[in-house]
Design an enzyme around this catalytic site. Structure first.
Site, PDB file in Angstrom:
ATOM      1  N   GLU A  14     -46.756  26.976  19.547  1.00 48.38           N
ATOM      2  CA  GLU A  14     -47.672  26.324  18.610  1.00 48.38           C
ATOM      3  C   GLU A  14     -47.234  24.881  18.482  1.00 48.38           C
ATOM      4  OE1 GLU A  14     -47.290  25.841  14.611  1.00 48.38           O
ATOM      5  OE2 GLU A  14     -48.851  24.488  15.292  1.00 48.38           O
ATOM      6  N   CYS A  34     -48.116  19.954  11.042  1.00 48.49           N
ATOM      7  CA  CYS A  34     -48.864  19.939  12.306  1.00 48.49           C
ATOM      8  C   CYS A  34     -50.365  19.981  12.030  1.00 48.49           C
ATOM      9  CB  CYS A  34     -48.408  21.042  13.243  1.00 48.49           C
ATOM     10  SG  CYS A  34     -48.198  22.583  12.437  1.00 48.49           S
TER      11      CYS A  34
END
Ligand code: ADP
Length: 502
Positions: free
Chosen positions: A246, A280
């Protein structure tokens, strides 16, 4: 100053490599000294995990989960203290430091609770006398490599499910947050997890690379796109391994002409400045319709001028410092780049004024919001590359929701995004066409609940390393068929007769 160790095979092991220090990004204060793992130390940890794998998979899911329930209670009991440790080590304001710990116990609760849920599938067979099942087995050893920005939550995303499913783990915390790593390792030790089932080695990217190269079956990675792509490429070359990665994003909030501007401004400020832009899912692009652009800009700029930057341990603070000097340098570099690419700067608190820096914090890594407007062009680097800081572009668009989507999707990343609109047709169009793994309507582009998948598309990732997504990555499936008859009958009309030569 405390000097800490690795945790390997149930022992605290003094490292033989160089030492490194963890620093408080708000003050520059040293928080502890840690050993930097050598290749042979990483290999020893992986060996311990392999040796422990057989016995660990023989426990039931429920028994394995018992160790995690211990940790669940400890995370809850020590909420305040651990929240402060998170804030002190990575600079997030205290509310976020505590939320990180809350998210961790939610993940542990999900994984340990899931131990009592059905797993696998009962599948019909076309032959009445056969039972068919899909069953899952642990893959073996899981290498976990985690970033600094959620230093307690993300390790548990990786490890809680991996362990309950019967894998052993070797984990490397981020080099910026080794103290959080230490505290988590102490919790596993206190819980009495069997030797070798959980191993933690401290270190930098080279130690992460040694995990990826080593004798592990699965790699779980959360971090930068640059490193994640390298890991994904490397693991793909070895058919016996898999990786779930990820990575970041160049996320956007779309504000349409039908937006409630209170919601839009609130959402945009949260999305761009919370965690000082270092999530993020933080949004560095605000794509705003021409009809509401001027008013949105005025209100957003007012707030960006005034959001409270300061001591992360002060509950009045909205934004703490960025994590380290490299991040400060990158932020300034991208602000300069935006200027070179034609940005009109609207807010420049990048070099925070001396009077805004709290007393005793002069050595912290301080920056404030940097906001600009720029005419949209697809190839502008400032609109395409992730900065990971409070660097925000306002982009005006004209036309329908499809024009907003065109701009929104015109990046190589695809992690997260949000739309603010009162028109359900625009919202649903966005839901269906936004190229992201996480999407929000009339909300900030922020927040992860552990029971939802968390991961991106395009350059932002493969797999979804949280909750159920991790189960896929850390187990392998067996299609198991059992015959309940003494006759052998085969599917698809295949004959079971054995013919012999006369
Ligand atoms: P960030 O920009 O968030 O620091 P990184 O991708 O650099 O993201 O770091 C995330 C994690 O990956 C950290 O634990 C780091 O030490 C580790 N890491 C960095 N480089 C490598 C590499 N080449 N191989 C494996 N892990 C790495």
């Amino acid at each position: 100053m405390a000097k800490y160790d690795h945790y390997v095979d149930g022992e605290w092991v003094a490292g033989e490599g160089e030492d490194f220090e963890s620093h408080n990004p708000a003050t520059g204060e040293t928080l502890g000294t840690f050993p930097r793992a050598t290749q042979s130390e990483v290999e020893t940890a992986i060996e311990a995990a392999n040796d422990a794998a057989e016995a660990w998979r023989d426990h039931s899911h429920v028994d394995r989960a018992e160790y995690l329930w211990e940790i669940y209670h400890e995370l809850r009991d020590r909420h305040e203290e651990l929240g402060e440790i998170v804030s002190m080590e990575c600079g997030k304001e205290i509310g976020e430091g505590k939320a990180d710990v809350t998210e961790a116990w939610h993940m542990v609760e999900w994984a340990a609770g899931d131990a009592r849920h059905p797993r696998g599938d009962v599948v019909p067979s076309e032959i009445a006398s056969k039972d068919a099942y899909m069953r899952r087995k642990p893959r073996g050893v899981v290498g976990c490599i985690t970033p600094w920005n959620f230093p307690v939550a993300i390790p548990f995303w990786h490890m809680a499910v991996s362990l309950v499913e019967g894998n052993t783990v070797v984990w490397k915390p981020a080099e910026q947050t080794p103290w959080c790593g230490q505290v988590i390792a102490e919790m596993f030790d206190d819980a009495g997890i069997p030797d070798g089932v959980f191993n933690m080695i401290q270190g930098f990217g080279d130690a992460g690379a040694d995990i990826v190269d080593g004798d592990v079956d699965t790699v779980l990675f959360t971090g930068s796109a640059e490193v994640g792509h390298e890991i994904a490429r490397q693991v793909a070359a070895d058919p016996a391994k898999n990786a779930s990665c990820e990575m970041g994003g160049k996320n956007a909030v779309v504000v349409t002409e039908e937006a409630d501007l209170d919601v839009a401004v609130h959402s945009a400020v949260m999305s761009s400045f919370k965690t000082t832009g270092q999530r993020c899912v933080s949004s560095e692009r605000l794509v705003v319709h021409a009809d509401v652009y001027d008013e949105f800009k005025r209100r957003f700029v007012d707030l960006a001028e005034s959001v409270a930057v300061g001591d992360p341990l002060d509950p009045e603070t909205f934004m703490g410092p960025v994590v380290d000097a490299d991040q400060v340098e990158k932020f300034h570099r991208y602000n300069d780049l935006a200027r070179e690419e034609g940005a009109a700067v609207l807010v420049d608190r990048a070099d925070l004024a001396a009077e805004e820096i709290p007393d005793g914090h002069a050595d912290g890594h301080w920056v404030g919001p940097f906001v600009y407007e720029i005419d949209y062009e697809p190839d502008l680097r400032c609109l395409n590359e992730e900065v990971f800081g409070p660097h925000v572009a306002l982009v005006e668009y004209d036309g329908g929701i499809d024009r907003a989507l065109e701009i929104h999707n015109d990046v190589e990343y695809g992690l997260a995004g949000a739309i603010v609109s009162e028109d359900y047709r625009q919202i649903n169009r966005y839901r269906d066409r936004a190229e992201v793994g996480l999407a929000y309507g009339n909300l900030p582009c922020i927040g992860a609940e552990v029971q939802l998948p968390f991961g991106g598309v395009k350059k932002s990732g493969n797999g979804a390393p949280s909750a159920r997504g991790v189960i896929e990555a850390v187990t392998e499936r067996t299609a198991w068929t059992l015959n309940n008859s003494s006759e052998i009958e085969l599917a698809q009309g295949l004959s079971a007769d054995i013919t012999t030569e006369e």
